[in-house]
Enzyme design. Structure first.
Site, PDB file in Angstrom:
ATOM      1  N   GLY A  89     112.698   2.264  84.499  1.00 55.18           N
ATOM      2  CA  GLY A  89     113.929   2.974  84.192  1.00 55.18           C
ATOM      3  C   GLY A  89     114.981   2.727  85.254  1.00 55.18           C
ATOM      4  N   CYS A  90     116.215   3.036  84.932  1.00 61.95           N
ATOM      5  CA  CYS A  90     117.319   2.771  85.857  1.00 61.95           C
ATOM      6  C   CYS A  90     117.237   3.656  87.100  1.00 61.95           C
ATOM      7  CB  CYS A  90     118.659   2.930  85.154  1.00 61.95           C
ATOM      8  SG  CYS A  90     118.834   4.453  84.188  1.00 61.95           S
ATOM      9  N   TYR A  91     117.093   4.978  86.884  1.00 65.60           N
ATOM     10  CA  TYR A  91     116.986   5.867  88.044  1.00 65.60           C
ATOM     11  C   TYR A  91     115.770   5.512  88.913  1.00 65.60           C
ATOM     12  CZ  TYR A  91     120.488   9.223  86.154  1.00 65.60           C
ATOM     13  OH  TYR A  91     121.623   9.835  85.711  1.00 65.60           O
ATOM     14  N   SER A 149     116.337   2.703  91.252  1.00 65.10           N
ATOM     15  CA  SER A 149     117.220   3.020  92.383  1.00 65.10           C
ATOM     16  C   SER A 149     116.535   3.860  93.444  1.00 65.10           C
ATOM     17  CB  SER A 149     118.474   3.740  91.881  1.00 65.10           C
ATOM     18  OG  SER A 149     118.194   5.101  91.606  1.00 65.10           O
TER      19      SER A 149
END
EC number: 1.2.1.38
Lengths: 347, 347, 347, 347
Positions: free
Chosen positions: B150-152, B155
């Site tokens: 996932g994107c979060y 990060s």
């Protein structure tokens, strides 16, 4: 082997955009980049988005040092500064791709009228070619001094030139109501470009006084075969990039939108960057964000007799650094789309 | 010769972004793209920015048709839909690069807990590899089922994994205060993503309930060698792209920021997409807009004992379609950066 | 009859916002407004939104002229400038409502530490009252020198003070992850506040060094009855107004969110501007745009042990000029909400 | 004592804006507000910015219940829905202030042509007054059915009506190039109004087909004393509020901008909400954000023969709910500016 190139004026947005585009260009390598204010710093200190592609150390501007380093020089300098350095670069045998306004106008008098300063290298105006490849491709090939068009003029001349040339629209009374993202104002801070001021604050500016008027009139007059004027009104959008120009013109004859589209389609049949949209589709600035495209729609309003020609470009790409790269490719005899094949970034 | 690839779920933002990235990938060509809603239309009818690179006609989703057309399939489908089609694609021998959440978690029970639906292909969870190349590169090479993070989580895991692994920070009490551009919410219209609502309307959402929590905890628990929890709070920014994660962690020992930076620098010494910023420099989402980079800064606040680790990515690139392409390159044995060398777009 | 008031520092955003708010205040009339840079021009020449309410001609700053004109003076000046003029205004008998940082801290040493300049009127620090009406209402009534809190501190102290005071949360380890609209940076142009730079460029700034930390610590230490520290991280949002603060705190005891809400509800039961949101509702900055409200939500994450307290204010209203007006009303014995009853502007 | 008022259509942006404005109106109190979708919920559940001013529980729409509750009814309904309910409200003796398009056009045939549906209450068209106070103040006083103008027409008719009426400009060939904030599209989610789509995606829409054309032509034809047409092109700005209209007109005679300004100044000499800007000053949408003002500039371009008339309004205030309140005041015999004295919100 890659050709060395120099960029004078590396700290402005057009300089930064050249860095981005040329980083993916297979035939060149930027070996010299100048900035008065940031000399001694690496390029990516002022443009972090360049990342590892921005490790070059910026120099204070020196035409001879640039010419020593590279035989291809981009001038991304403010007008006036550019014409003070271009003659020396030409003497040194460089191919000069100038992004400033200094060599765009054929008449020194017109330059002086709009830019309120005398031209100091008028002898070069005749030999400079106006770097709009869609119109002047053959003159650009092999050229030593190429004056890249302004962003607004690109967005207005590309869609209207063929229509004027073909006599499809009246040469008088042309209106160009243009809206630009704020990066067109450059990277120097001023109150007018602050987010707080613009975020909900759309406005027109320089009404009746914007210098790009002269360029539009020069190119379209050439198309018409006689002097014409253009009513150009720039507006500042609360967004970073993109120009949308809404042009109002009077058709000659019955005003058939499809015929006008067809005329444009034929004029630009082999163009890699120009698209004529089908009936009912209008372009958005986001269609070309980060890309070198021009998108054009034509609508006819028979109720009022006005024909609408709408175009979009990215002001920093087709409106400056992308078009400069297109000119580089032509000047050097490379494939015209080299380094410019990237798709627009959306959303 | 280019390898044919298929994209299932071509109308969402991650599908559109795959189109953009793969258009410049020298080894592949998208030959099949599905969209339930827009089947029969060309891709560029719903994504005008694709221009001439978007002439492919969209199909209604059919796993066998995709497998007939291509042996490489990207699934850019919603969770649940993905796991209903992936088993068939694998049976057909395809290499599947899945952008959904369906194969990211190793435990079917954890999946069910967070996604509130039973997993219908739990037998594949063990064989799926979590597609974070910086951590699992060797497992990804040659893999048939790759679950892109996932994107979060991307990060948060990239900056924290080496610190947890090395025992430089406490495994307990980690906070990830994350802010994302609204494209992360996808292209389906809803009141919450309207410009009028968001333009001056920053807010937190799904507080304490966001499903990406499970992914962060799975990866960081592995690093710690024991179960840990992460306090993850997502916020919605009034911008299109970009995630900035501000992580608060407790150092073990004296909390030397430079030592933590050095640890990260060594962990990612050979990584083409990860940059550790020097002291005093903090990243902005615009640093990586449109690019596959991760930028990380570390600050230590001795007054309070908190160490700050800040990271930025582009949620649609390193956070999804770019990372998926990086995984494609690894799975196929190509140079890992192929198609991902473009510089970020700024401004 | 309306009371004359003077505003020193009329060209900044807080000065402009005072003009907006006081234009609808029934008991006062601005008769003197100073600006070094725009002296001689009407106020609405630099703030067109004031329209007919902005016809006052700006003066060069002169404390005696201000005191001659009005016995109520707002100082919307930069720090340092404010403390150079406030002593004279007090000598002249004025009621001074100071929006700068100069009289907020009780300790001249702390001031010097954070503002890196000696305090030149330390004798006034004891008599100045910290103008947060929800905490210090009684001391503000009739006061002559009121130091209005900073925008970030207002957003952090209001939600946390009662929790600390009641011993409901630990005094150690408090985190305030704060996000502000860019108007908080003032109206002076700089690269960092340009729309082109910020539009898709969210970032943290002054990490670990922002001066508002001292204010937060002073107030919360008072609540705790002992010295504590706050980990405060400011971020810049791509929007004009609004602060959202996400505070992470450790509950003492079992950490019941509803109990914490109830504690806040009781603490602020009679407050006209403070709202405690029900479970499951989180605030957005747009909830209070242009209004004097504070909205607070509380969530408890039992998995991690962290309690989340989120607050929103408008940085230019409750964060400065609105709170200054609230203090004016208290100082003068007027109804506290006078001039501040307007509903937030949305969208 | 306050007069009770009802609002039909309370969940749209114009309904929410009426709530904001009327909350500070001393003579009225909203006692009934309808929303099909949100009936049973408090108003502030869908519009948190209303705060304590939004505690009214929304009802399913019922004309008789509205009339029972209040003799003043605002219809903030979609067109078609409005004309289905207004006749009953009038039968019940209500004063109806209609914000929809249903009673703006005098001709049922023109309505049907532009709105593509038959008018079901054509008998009311003659008695409805077009609620533009600057032109029709006397007819509005005491009226029972007031049709509030559209947002775009307000921005075009106010600046051009006096010029056409006085014969200062040609009635033929008028161009209105208009740019609007996206709140004008209402609160229903659609792809076109998503932040991701619009943020850097300025565009024209409904080119040659927007229904507001009919209103502009009706009013300006009346001014001209004969039928004229207007070339109206709407564009969607990446901002929430505000309309800026750039009108191109041909002066009759020598085209003196100052004479045109003077003509407008005299026409609007006593108007509380209309300002004619001096030479060299152009308006921005932020000048009137949240306020009921109209700002107009006039420029003459003698080179091209075009006169430019630029106007700004807030589409939700002077363009709808503010103007509706102005009409309320006139209809009821109250001071026309009641509830509308607030200064614009900037930044």
């Amino acid at each position: 082997m890659k050709q060395p190139v120099a960029i004078l004026g590396a700290s402005g947005y057009t300089g930064g955009e050249l860095a981005r585009i040329l980083a993916n260009h297979p035939h060149v390598e930027v070996v010299y980049a100048s900035s008065e204010r940031f000399a001694g710093k690496p390029w990516n200190a002022i443009y972090p988005h360049l990342g590892r592609a921005g490790s070059l150390i910026l120099s204070a501007m020196d035409a001879d040092a640039a010419a020593d380093a590279a035989q291809i020089v981009f001038c991304a300098l403010p007008h006036k500064t550019s014409m003070s350095v271009v003659p020396r670069l030409l003497e040194r045998g460089c191919t000069v791709i100038d992004l400033s306004a200094d060599f765009r106008l054929k008449s020194a008098a017109t330059y002086e009228e709009w830019y309120e300063t005398p031209h100091i290298a008028p002898q070069l105006l005749a030999e400079a070619v106006y770097g709009l490849p869609e119109l002047y491709r053959e003159q650009i090939r092999g050229q030593k001094l190429i004056a890249c068009p302004g962003c607004y003029p690109t967005s207005v001349i590309v869609p209207l030139y063929p229509l004027v040339k073909a006599g499809a629209i009246e040469a008088e009374g042309i209106i160009a109501d243009c809206k630009s993202g704020v990066s067109g104002a450059g990277r120097s801070p001023s109150q007018g470009v602050m987010l707080s001021e613009l975020n909900e604050g759309f406005k027109a500016y320089k009404v009746g006084k914007h210098r790009h008027t002269a360029e539009m009139e020069q190119a379209l007059s050439e198309a018409a075969g006689r002097e014409l004027t253009v009513r150009f009104t720039p507006h500042l959008l609360p967004q970073s990039r993109g120009i949308l120009s809404t042009c109002y013109v009077k058709p000659i004859g019955e005003g058939d939108a499809e015929a006008a589209r067809e005329l444009l389609r034929q004029a630009y049949a082999d163009e890699p960057f120009v698209d004529i949209l089908p009936a009912g589709v209008n372009p958005a600035t986001s269609d070309v964000r980060g890309a070198n495209g021009v998108r054009i729609s034509v609508d006819m309003d028979h109720r009022t007799g006005w024909m609408l020609v709408i175009s979009v470009i990215d002001n920093l790409v087709k409106g400056s650094s992308g078009q400069a790269t297109q000119n580089l490719n032509l000047a050097m005899g490379w494939e015209e789309t080299t380094g410019l094949e990237t798709v627009a970034l959306f959303p």
